[in-house]
Design an enzyme around this catalytic site. Structure first.
Site, PDB file in Angstrom:
ATOM      1  N   GLU A  79      22.595  22.522 -17.239  1.00 13.29           N
ATOM      2  CA  GLU A  79      21.762  23.620 -16.735  1.00 13.29           C
ATOM      3  C   GLU A  79      22.561  24.563 -15.841  1.00 13.29           C
ATOM      4  OE1 GLU A  79      19.078  19.900 -17.092  1.00 13.29           O
ATOM      5  OE2 GLU A  79      21.143  20.339 -16.494  1.00 13.29           O
ATOM      6  N   CYS A 125      17.534  17.729 -13.067  1.00 16.20           N
ATOM      7  CA  CYS A 125      17.652  17.011 -11.796  1.00 16.20           C
ATOM      8  C   CYS A 125      17.335  17.997 -10.670  1.00 16.20           C
ATOM      9  CB  CYS A 125      19.053  16.434 -11.640  1.00 16.20           C
ATOM     10  SG  CYS A 125      20.346  17.669 -11.345  1.00 16.20           S
TER      11      CYS A 125
END
Length: 157
Positions: free
Chosen positions: A54, A82
């Site tokens: 990401e 996360c």
């Protein structure tokens, strides 16, 4: 093209990440229906703990668009992001995150995540909320990708 299409691209990136020796996670940033960037999770290979799929995709999108404001963009993530990746998305102004596999307690215990915190609850407390969309269509496929990666690791000397 819709959420399922772009999420499938993120899952293909997760497979690619595993094939090149990274953690099986992939991400794609899309704005105005166009793929701006993508990322794989090879932080361990690069000795960079921030090099998650990401964050890689967000960095690349910001560089390509020459901005730190990705308002209106959607981050497609093979796994639930996360806390670090969620925070990066927040700071970058990502409007939506679509993910295909929820974090489990087992994944957190295996240190695939920083812990059992809930980004949805954290999102509610932030100054700006990101629309979080769990799209389970490919969850079984992603679990298989993770399981295959684990088996491959277990076979290493």
């Amino acid at each position: 093209m819709n959420d399922r299409y772009f999420l499938h691209l993120a899952i293909e990136k997760a497979k690619e990440s595993s094939q090149v020796g990274g953690f099986p996670a992939g991400a794609v940033v899309v704005k105005n229906g166009e793929v701006i960037s993508s990322g794989v999770s090879v932080g361990a290979k690069l000795n960079d703990p921030t090099s998650h799929a990401e964050t890689v995709a967000i960095r690349e999108a910001c560089a390509k668009l020459k901005t730190i404001d990705l308002s209106g963009a959607t981050l497609y993530a093979s796994l639930q992001p996360c806390l670090m990746c969620f925070s990066v998305a927040n700071w970058a102004g990502i409007s939506r995150i679509v993910f295909g596999c929820k974090k489990t307690i087992e994944m957190a215990k295996k240190n695939y995540y920083e812990g059992e915190n809930d980004i949805a609850k954290i999102n509610e407390l932030n100054n700006r909320q990101i629309e979080l969309v769990y799209l389970p269509d490919y969850e079984a496929e992603m679990i298989k990708v993770v399981n295959d990666w684990e088996k491959k690791l277990a076979e290493l000397p």
